[in-house]
Design a protein around this motif. Structure first.
Motif, PDB file in Angstrom:
ATOM      1  N   SER A 168      32.395  30.102  33.968  1.00 11.50           N
ATOM      2  CA  SER A 168      31.791  30.655  35.183  1.00 11.50           C
ATOM      3  C   SER A 168      31.587  29.555  36.214  1.00 11.50           C
ATOM      4  O   SER A 168      31.849  29.736  37.396  1.00 11.50           O
ATOM      5  CB  SER A 168      30.450  31.290  34.876  1.00 11.50           C
TER       6      SER A 168
ATOM      7  N   ARG B 176      31.960  47.334  39.567  1.00  8.16           N
ATOM      8  CA  ARG B 176      32.319  47.480  38.155  1.00  8.16           C
ATOM      9  C   ARG B 176      31.515  46.473  37.339  1.00  8.16           C
ATOM     10  O   ARG B 176      31.285  45.352  37.780  1.00  8.16           O
ATOM     11  CB  ARG B 176      33.809  47.191  37.962  1.00  8.16           C
TER      12      ARG B 176
ATOM     13  N   SER C 257      25.113  45.165  32.665  1.00 14.79           N
ATOM     14  CA  SER C 257      25.852  45.959  31.682  1.00 14.79           C
ATOM     15  C   SER C 257      25.879  47.411  32.155  1.00 14.79           C
ATOM     16  O   SER C 257      24.916  47.903  32.733  1.00 14.79           O
ATOM     17  CB  SER C 257      25.211  45.855  30.306  1.00 14.79           C
TER      18      SER C 257
ATOM     19  N   VAL D  67      31.400  39.860  41.936  1.00 12.21           N
ATOM     20  CA  VAL D  67      31.641  39.517  40.532  1.00 12.21           C
ATOM     21  C   VAL D  67      30.409  39.897  39.721  1.00 12.21           C
ATOM     22  O   VAL D  67      29.295  39.520  40.093  1.00 12.21           O
ATOM     23  CB  VAL D  67      31.890  37.989  40.393  1.00 12.21           C
TER      24      VAL D  67
ATOM     25  N   ASP E 274      32.596  45.413  34.433  1.00  8.67           N
ATOM     26  CA  ASP E 274      33.506  44.637  33.592  1.00  8.67           C
ATOM     27  C   ASP E 274      34.482  43.755  34.370  1.00  8.67           C
ATOM     28  O   ASP E 274      35.209  42.979  33.780  1.00  8.67           O
ATOM     29  CB  ASP E 274      34.281  45.585  32.660  1.00  8.67           C
ATOM     30  N   ARG E 275      34.526  43.877  35.672  1.00  9.10           N
ATOM     31  CA  ARG E 275      35.418  42.985  36.419  1.00  9.10           C
ATOM     32  C   ARG E 275      35.016  42.891  37.890  1.00  9.10           C
ATOM     33  O   ARG E 275      34.225  43.686  38.389  1.00  9.10           O
ATOM     34  CB  ARG E 275      36.867  43.469  36.302  1.00  9.10           C
ATOM     35  N   ALA E 276      35.584  41.872  38.548  1.00  8.41           N
ATOM     36  CA  ALA E 276      35.312  41.677  39.966  1.00  8.41           C
ATOM     37  C   ALA E 276      35.959  42.781  40.777  1.00  8.41           C
ATOM     38  O   ALA E 276      36.997  43.334  40.390  1.00  8.41           O
ATOM     39  CB  ALA E 276      35.844  40.321  40.409  1.00  8.41           C
ATOM     40  N   VAL E 277      35.332  43.109  41.891  1.00  7.24           N
ATOM     41  CA  VAL E 277      35.837  44.155  42.775  1.00  7.24           C
ATOM     42  C   VAL E 277      35.894  43.568  44.192  1.00  7.24           C
ATOM     43  O   VAL E 277      34.992  42.847  44.592  1.00  7.24           O
ATOM     44  CB  VAL E 277      34.872  45.370  42.756  1.00  7.24           C
ATOM     45  N   THR E 278      37.002  43.839  44.899  1.00  6.43           N
ATOM     46  CA  THR E 278      37.062  43.417  46.301  1.00  6.43           C
ATOM     47  C   THR E 278      37.009  44.661  47.180  1.00  6.43           C
ATOM     48  O   THR E 278      37.804  45.584  47.010  1.00  6.43           O
ATOM     49  CB  THR E 278      38.342  42.610  46.573  1.00  6.43           C
TER      50      THR E 278
END
Lengths: 231, 185
Positions: free
Chosen positions: A102, A180, A155, A150, A182-186
């Motif tokens: 990270s 999300r 959870s 990010v 569970d993952r990064a979003v743009t």
């Protein structure tokens, strides 16, 4: 005791279970009842049944928000994650690695953003925090008009999704989009909000029904917020 | 948010805690801590003590999450029982006797006048319990209230209502028997 007849079908054991659930016993009797719960499954079940019978009464008690340091104390009191064999989620080596990764990712991001600065844009970042933890990290690319978000300590809930909000100086939340766990979003910033996506505006995350808030305003609990600041 | 969604959310998060998921504990905390803090505060009457108890309660939730059986209890019932028991233990450990204000039987507020908290239990459960509590004699209901909301012992209640200890015991036990019979109808 053999006075079950006096109790209209409630045995001495069940009366004790009821007294424990009600909370009327003094310390010594409470301790004895606890030992009996540990020994006798049937007795423990009777206590649970009485707790269930009386529980609706607690609906009368007003909710009071505890101060934020209580969660910090709970998090600090949890046992350290177990040995590596206990699986990925409990593996401290994994978490150390994850923290390192990270940190590296953050460093790379900083370089990208720095290059962005040289390129003439004005990047903004926000650490979205709530309940004593950082839930998401958001970076605004003002040149492209996008926000990258990010997940950190967040959870997913079974029935709700995280939604990102922009709260500028006027205090009114504007929906930016769904996140999300569970993952990064743009997210592309809607053009009408671009002028308000500036330093000191606040980003907040609330939990909403799948598909996002039906009203255009947050309907669920806000789980974190943070101010946009220039890097 | 509606009751079933809330209940499922808390139950699902409790299920994840037993696998060591700290974020799941945080989810449970976020959704339930205001209620549990209210319960602890009501019993203990002091914020700092209630904060300690709240902390102990969620550490207990972390340790015992595997014991939670969604088929046996609603998640809020289970959580409230943990918080109440912690608060009562603290009360017993720190005070010899307390809250000796007499319980006014005659001026007691009618239980049915109080509205249910929908986030906690269904309105029907609440209405049913209150219907049965209203069927008790005022002195029985007053004694049960003192025990449930203030964490009073038999001795505390006997002093507050100026009756012998044996009388108080039979009031409470008789009230519990009536309550069970009524709730099972």
């Amino acid at each position: 005791m053999s006075d079950a007849d006096d109790h209209s079908g409630m045995s001495e054991g069940e009366l004790l279970a009821a007294e424990f659930a009600l909370g009327v016993l003094a310390s010594v009797e409470r301790a004895a009842a606890r030992q009996r719960m540990a020994r006798e499954r049937a007795f423990a079940n009777m206590v649970a049944e009485w707790e269930q019978r009386l529980a609706p009464w607690a609906g009368e008690i007003a909710e009071v928000s505890p101060p934020p340091q209580v969660w910090d104390a709970i998090a600090a009191a949890l046992p350290a994650p177990a040995a590596p064999s206990a699986g990925l989620w409990q593996n401290i080596v994994f978490w150390r690695g994850f923290a390192l990764a990270s940190a590296l990712a953050a460093a790379c991001l900083a370089v990208v953003i720095y290059l962005g600065v040289i390129g003439g844009s004005q990047p903004l970042v926000a650490s979205i925090e709530g309940g004593g933890a950082r839930t998401f990290v958001a970076t605004v690319d003002t040149r492209r008009g996008t926000i990258a978000v990010v997940p950190a300590a967040f959870s997913a809930d079974a029935t709700r999704v995280p939604e990102l909000w922009l709260i500028p100086a006027d205090g009114k939340p504007r929906p930016l989009g769904l996140l999300r766990a569970d993952r990064a979003v743009t997210i592309t910033i809607p053009p009408q909000f671009a002028a308000q996506t500036v330093s000191d505006a606040v980003l907040a995350v609330s939990l909403e029904p799948p598909g996002g808030s039906p009203t255009g305003l947050p309907t669920g609990p806000v789980i974190g917020s943070g101010k946009l600041t220039s890097l | 948010m509606d009751l079933d969604a809330n209940r499922n959310l808390i139950a699902a998060a409790l299920g994840r805690i037993s696998g060591g998921d700290r974020a799941a504990l945080q989810t449970v905390y976020r959704l339930t801590s205001a209620k549990l803090f209210g319960v602890a505060l009501r019993i203990l009457g002091e914020r700092s003590e209630a904060e300690d108890v709240l902390q102990e309660a969620y550490v207990t939730v972390w340790r015992k999450a595997a014991d939670f059986d969604p088929n046996r209890a609603s998640p809020m019932t289970w959580l409230i029982a943990i918080a109440r028991n912690r608060a009562i233990d603290r009360l017993r450990a720190t005070r010899q006797s307390r809250r000796m204000d007499p319980i006014e039987q005659a001026s007691e507020v009618a239980d049915s006048a109080i509205t249910a908290d929908n986030a906690l239990e269904s309105a029907q459960d609440h209405a049913r319990l209150h219907g049965c509590l209203d069927g008790l004699a005022a002195h029985e209901r007053g004694a049960l209230r003192g025990a449930f909301f203030d964490g009073d012992t038999y001795e505390d209640l006997a002093a507050r209502m100026s009756v012998p200890l044996g009388t108080m015991k039979s009031w409470i036990r008789r009230a519990m028997i009536k309550l069970k019979v009524c709730l099972e109808q």
